[in-house]
Design an enzyme around this catalytic site. Structure first.
Site, PDB file in Angstrom:
ATOM      1  N   ARG A  18       2.172  14.102   6.984  1.00 40.81           N
ATOM      2  CA  ARG A  18       2.898  14.573   8.130  1.00 40.81           C
ATOM      3  C   ARG A  18       4.504  14.574   7.738  1.00 40.81           C
ATOM      4  NH1 ARG A  18       0.299  10.150  11.776  1.00 40.81           N
ATOM      5  NH2 ARG A  18      -0.050   9.302   9.690  1.00 40.81           N
ATOM      6  N   ALA A  62      60.689  20.997 -15.053  1.00 36.03           N
ATOM      7  CA  ALA A  62      59.738  21.832 -14.067  1.00 36.03           C
ATOM      8  C   ALA A  62      59.054  23.146 -14.785  1.00 36.03           C
ATOM      9  CB  ALA A  62      60.508  22.198 -12.752  1.00 36.03           C
ATOM     10  N   ASN A 114      42.464  20.570 -19.504  1.00 38.68           N
ATOM     11  CA  ASN A 114      41.807  19.835 -20.617  1.00 38.68           C
ATOM     12  C   ASN A 114      40.393  20.525 -21.339  1.00 38.68           C
ATOM     13  OD1 ASN A 114      40.815  19.980 -18.005  1.00 38.68           O
ATOM     14  ND2 ASN A 114      39.274  18.139 -18.343  1.00 38.68           N
ATOM     15  N   LYS A 156       5.789  10.520   0.317  1.00 38.91           N
ATOM     16  CA  LYS A 156       6.829   9.896   1.566  1.00 38.91           C
ATOM     17  C   LYS A 156       7.235   8.452   0.922  1.00 38.91           C
ATOM     18  CE  LYS A 156       3.897   7.555   4.603  1.00 38.91           C
ATOM     19  NZ  LYS A 156       3.300   7.546   5.885  1.00 38.91           N
ATOM     20  N   GLY A 178      -0.989   6.647  -0.154  1.00 35.87           N
ATOM     21  CA  GLY A 178      -1.380   7.686   0.773  1.00 35.87           C
ATOM     22  C   GLY A 178      -0.217   9.029   0.489  1.00 35.87           C
ATOM     23  N   LEU A 213       0.861  -1.036  -0.041  1.00 34.76           N
ATOM     24  CA  LEU A 213      -0.046  -0.014   0.036  1.00 34.76           C
ATOM     25  C   LEU A 213       0.932   1.477  -0.175  1.00 34.76           C
ATOM     26  CD1 LEU A 213      -2.641  -1.091   2.659  1.00 34.76           C
ATOM     27  CD2 LEU A 213      -2.451  -1.488   0.258  1.00 34.76           C
TER      28      LEU A 213
HETATM   29  C1  UD1 Z   1      -2.181   2.181   9.806  1.00 28.85           C
HETATM   30  C2  UD1 Z   1      -3.409   1.179  10.327  1.00 28.85           C
HETATM   31  C3  UD1 Z   1      -3.141   1.234  11.676  1.00 28.85           C
HETATM   32  C4  UD1 Z   1      -1.788   0.625  11.982  1.00 28.85           C
HETATM   33  C5  UD1 Z   1      -0.782   1.549  11.198  1.00 28.85           C
HETATM   34  C6  UD1 Z   1       0.511   0.922  11.321  1.00 28.85           C
HETATM   35  C7  UD1 Z   1      -5.454   1.411   9.124  1.00 28.85           C
HETATM   36  C8  UD1 Z   1      -6.838   2.061   9.147  1.00 28.85           C
HETATM   37  N1  UD1 Z   1      -4.839   1.848  10.228  1.00 28.85           N
HETATM   38  O1  UD1 Z   1      -2.546   3.368  10.128  1.00 28.85           O
HETATM   39  O2  UD1 Z   1      -4.204   0.343  12.487  1.00 28.85           O
HETATM   40  O3  UD1 Z   1      -1.495   0.684  13.466  1.00 28.85           O
HETATM   41  O4  UD1 Z   1      -1.192   1.725   9.825  1.00 28.85           O
HETATM   42  O5  UD1 Z   1       1.432   1.727  10.638  1.00 28.85           O
HETATM   43  O6  UD1 Z   1      -5.200   0.418   8.192  1.00 28.85           O
HETATM   44  N2  UD1 Z   1      -2.540   3.955   2.028  1.00 28.85           N
HETATM   45  C9  UD1 Z   1      -3.196   3.825   0.723  1.00 28.85           C
HETATM   46  N3  UD1 Z   1      -4.428   4.248   0.363  1.00 28.85           N
HETATM   47  C10 UD1 Z   1      -5.258   4.977   1.390  1.00 28.85           C
HETATM   48  C11 UD1 Z   1      -4.675   5.080   2.623  1.00 28.85           C
HETATM   49  C12 UD1 Z   1      -3.347   4.465   3.102  1.00 28.85           C
HETATM   50  O7  UD1 Z   1      -2.459   3.221  -0.060  1.00 28.85           O
HETATM   51  O8  UD1 Z   1      -6.172   5.429   0.888  1.00 28.85           O
HETATM   52  C13 UD1 Z   1      -1.370   3.616   2.249  1.00 28.85           C
HETATM   53  C14 UD1 Z   1      -0.382   4.592   2.963  1.00 28.85           C
HETATM   54  O9  UD1 Z   1       0.454   5.106   1.645  1.00 28.85           O
HETATM   55  C15 UD1 Z   1       0.616   3.725   3.802  1.00 28.85           C
HETATM   56  C16 UD1 Z   1      -0.432   2.546   4.275  1.00 28.85           C
HETATM   57  O10 UD1 Z   1      -1.448   2.495   3.298  1.00 28.85           O
HETATM   58  O11 UD1 Z   1       1.558   3.195   3.152  1.00 28.85           O
HETATM   59  C17 UD1 Z   1      -0.962   2.984   5.751  1.00 28.85           C
HETATM   60  O12 UD1 Z   1      -1.580   4.138   5.892  1.00 28.85           O
HETATM   61  P1  UD1 Z   1      -1.555   5.185   6.872  1.00 28.85           P
HETATM   62  O13 UD1 Z   1      -2.546   6.444   6.366  1.00 28.85           O
HETATM   63  O14 UD1 Z   1      -0.059   5.640   7.028  1.00 28.85           O
HETATM   64  O15 UD1 Z   1      -2.234   4.238   7.889  1.00 28.85           O
HETATM   65  P2  UD1 Z   1      -1.943   4.673   9.526  1.00 28.85           P
HETATM   66  O16 UD1 Z   1      -2.731   6.062  10.161  1.00 28.85           O
HETATM   67  O17 UD1 Z   1      -0.355   4.724   9.704  1.00 28.85           O
HETATM   68 CA    CA Z   2       1.442   4.657   8.374  1.00 24.21          CA
END
Ligand code: UD1
Ligand code: CA
Length: 452
Positions: A15, A421, A384, A22, A11, A8
Site C-alpha cells: 500500500r 581591489a 579552485n 516499507k 512484508g 517483523l
Molecule cells: C497486523 C495484525 C492486526 C493488527 C495490525 C496492527 C496479524 C494477522 N494482524 O495486521 O491484528 O491490528 O497488525 O498494525 O498479525 N510481516 C512479516 N511477514 C509476513 C507478514 C507480515 O514479517 O508474512 C510483518 C510486516 O512486515 C509488518 C508486520 O508483520 O511489519 C505486520 O504485517 P501487516 O501485513 O502490516 O499486518 P496488518 O494487516 O497491519
Molecule cells: Ca501493518
C-alpha cells in the site's frame, strides 16, 4: 529473566506504492525500522531478531550486525514469520517481545510496562491494544462478558457486530517463550492463505489460559504505517514529540508548526529556533544560539552563541560565536573557527577560516585554509578548479583581500599580505606584501602590524 525481541519486517508494504521497502521509508530523518530496533536493543540489551523478506538485502545493509536476521520466504503471514525464528532461539529465553517494524511510534516505557506485565502474568500472552473511533484496518480485540480478552479477529474476517468493537490489536505482544515455541505450529491457515499470529490468542483461551491486554493511553503510539498518508501522520506526531522534548529541555521554538527537527539532532539550552527551519541528521547545536528563520542545517556541529540567519549549513563546523547569513551556504568540510563572521551570499566548501576572520559579502571559498583575522573583501573568489582538479589556496594570518580578488589556486598569500581591489592572484605573495593588478604583482612591502 531472559528477553528476546523479534521485529517483523518481511512484508511487502504494497500500500505504500513504492520501490523502497516499507520499513526503510524515512521517518524523522531515519528509516522507520530503526525505531523498533532502538527500542528492542534498549529493552533486552541483546541483538533483536529481525525477520526479513521483501527488500531483505536493503534492510540487512542498513542494520548490519546491530541485529540478527532471519529470512522468511515466502511471506505467509505474521504467525509464519515468527515460526521462522524458532530454530534460532537458544531455548533459554523466558519472554519474547514481538513488534511490527511498521509501528515505529511506541514509547520505550510502554514496551517496558508490557514486558513487566507479562512477567507477572500466569497466562502466556500480553498484547497491546488501543481504543478510538478509527480502526485503521486493525484487528479487533474480542472480550467475553467478564471483560476478559478471548480472541483477536482480523478486520477482513470480522462480523458486523465485531466490526463495531472499538478496541484494536496493535501487533505488539509479549509472550511466554516456552508457550510460544510449543504452540506456534497450531496456528491454522486463514481463509486468505496466511498464518495469523493473532490466532494464538484464541488458542490460549481454548486451552483455558489467560490473555491480558495493555491498553494504550497515548493512542499516537499505535499509528502504524501502511500508506503514505499514515507516514505523514506519524511524521507529524514524531515532530510534535521532538519539538516538545526540546522545549522541555530549554530550547525556545518560536513556531513548532514550522520547525522540523529530526530524531538524532541535539540542541543546547537557551538556543532559539525561528520559523521555517529544518534541522537534520546528526546535527549538534550548542547553547544560546539563534537559528533561523528559513534555515536548513544538516549533519553540522555548531558551537555556543552562534547565529544562522536564513542560511544553509551542511556537513560543516561552526565553532563558538560564529555568525552566518542571511543567504549563506556552508558546504561539506567548511570549518569556521571561533568568532568568524560570514555575511550575505557567502559560500564556503572544504575550507578552514581561522578565528576572527571576516567574509562579509558575496564570496566563495573552496579548498582554502585561512589563518586568523583575515579580511575577505566583497566578491573574493577562490578559483579552485582548473577544469581537471581542485587546487588549494593558503592564506596567512591577518591577510587583507581587496574587493573582487580572484585567487587562482594553487596559490599562497603570506601573513599580513594585502591585495588591491580586482587583483587576480596567480603567484604566491610573500608575507607583508601588497600585490595589485592583473595578474597581481607585488608593488610594496608593508609594515608588520596586527589586523583588526
Ligand atoms: C497486523 C495484525 C492486526 C493488527 C495490525 C496492527 C496479524 C494477522 N494482524 O495486521 O491484528 O491490528 O497488525 O498494525 O498479525 N510481516 C512479516 N511477514 C509476513 C507478514 C507480515 O514479517 O508474512 C510483518 C510486516 O512486515 C509488518 C508486520 O508483520 O511489519 C505486520 O504485517 P501487516 O501485513 O502490516 O499486518 P496488518 O494487516 O497491519
Ligand atoms: Ca501493518
Amino acid at each position: 529473566m531472559k528477553l528476546i525481541a523479534i521485529i517483523l519486517a518481511a512484508g511487502q508494504g504494497t500500500r505504500m506504492r513504492s520501490k523502497l521497502t516499507k520499513v526503510l521509508h524515512p521517518l524523522g530523518g531515519k528509516p522507520m525500522i530503526r525505531y523498533s530496533v532502538e527500542n528492542a536493543l534498549r529493552i533486552s540489551g541483546e541483538k533483536p531478531i529481525v525477520v526479513v523478506g521483501h527488500g531483505a538485502e536493503q534492510v540487512k545493509q542498513l542494520l548490519g550486525d546491530e541485529v540478527r536476521f532471519v529470512e522468511q520466504t515466502p511471506q505467509l503471514g505474521t504467525g509464519h514469520a515468527v515460526l521462522q525464528v524458532l530454530p534460532h532461539l537458544s531455548g533459554e529465553e523466558d519472554l519474547v517481545l514481538i513488534m511490527a517494524a511498521d509501528m515505529p511510534l511506541f514509547h520505550y516505557e510502554t514496551l517496558k510496562q508490557l514486558v513487566e506485565m507479562q512477567q507477572h502474568h500466569a497466562g502466556p500472552i500480553t498484547l497491546v491494544s488501543v481504543g478510538g473511533d478509527d480502526s485503521r484496518g486493525f484487528g479487533r480485540v474480542i472480550r467475553d462478558v467478564q471483560g476478559q480478552v478471548c480472541s483477536v479477529i482480523e478486520e477482513a474476517q470480522a462480523t458486523p457486530d465485531e466490526l463495531r468493537i472499538r478496541e484494536y490489536n496493535t501487533s505488539v505482544y509479549c509472550f511466554s517463550a516456552k508457550w510460544l515455541t510449543a504452540n506456534l505450529s497450531r496456528i491454522p491457515l486463514s481463509p486468505k492463505g496466511e498464518y495469523y499470529l493473532t490466532d494464538l490468542v484464541g488458542i490460549a483461551i481454548q486451552d483455558g489460559l489467560s490473555v491480558q491486554a495493555l491498553k494504550l493511553t497515548d493512542n499516537s503510539e499505535a499509528i502504524g504505517i501502511n500508506t503514505r498518508i499514515h507516514l505523514a501522520e506519524a511524521e507529524a506526531v514524531l515532530r510534535q514529540r521532538i519539538n516538545q522534548q526540546w522545549m522541555m529541555a530549554g530550547v525556545t521554538i518560536i513556531d513548532p508548526t514550522t520547525t522540523y527537527i529530526e530524531s538524532d539532532v541535539v540542541l543546547g539550552m537557551d538556543t532559539t529556533i525561528h520559523p521555517n527551519t529544518i534541522i537534520r541528521g546528526k546535527t549538534e547545536i550548542g547553547e544560546n544560539c539563534c537559528i533561523g528563520p528559513n534555515s536548513v542545517i544538516r549533519d553540522a556541529h555548531i558551537g555556543n552563541r552562534c547565529k544562522v540567519f536564513a542560511s544553509v549549513v551542511e556537513k560543516a563546523i561552526m565553532e563558538d560565536d560564529v555568525d552566518i547569513g542571511p543567504f549563506g551556504h556552508l558546504r561539506s568540510g567548511a570549518h569556521l573557527a571561533q568568532g568568524v563572521h560570514m555575511g550575505n551570499f557567502g559560500e564556503v566548501k572544504n575550507s578552514y577560516l581561522g578565528p576572527g576572520s571576516k567574509m562579509g559579502h558575496f564570496s566563495y571559498l573552496g579548498d582554502a585554509t585561512l589563518g586568523a583575522k583575515v579580511n575577505v573583501g566583497a566578491g573574493t573568489i577562490t578559483c579552485n578548479y582548473d577544469g581537471e582538479k581542485k587546487n588549494h589556496t593558503e592564506i596567512g594570518d591577518c591577510v587583507f583581500l581587496g574587493s573582487d580578488t580572484m585567487l587562482v589556486a594553487p596559490v599562497k598569500i603570506g601573513e599580513g599580505g594585502h591585495t588591491g581591489a580586482g587583483a587576480v592572484v596567480t603567484k604566491d605573495i610573500p608575507d607583508y606584501s601588497l600585490a595589485v593588478g592583473v595578474p597581481a604583482r607585488v608593488i610594496r612591502k608593508l609594515e608588520k602590524r596586527g589586523q583588526t
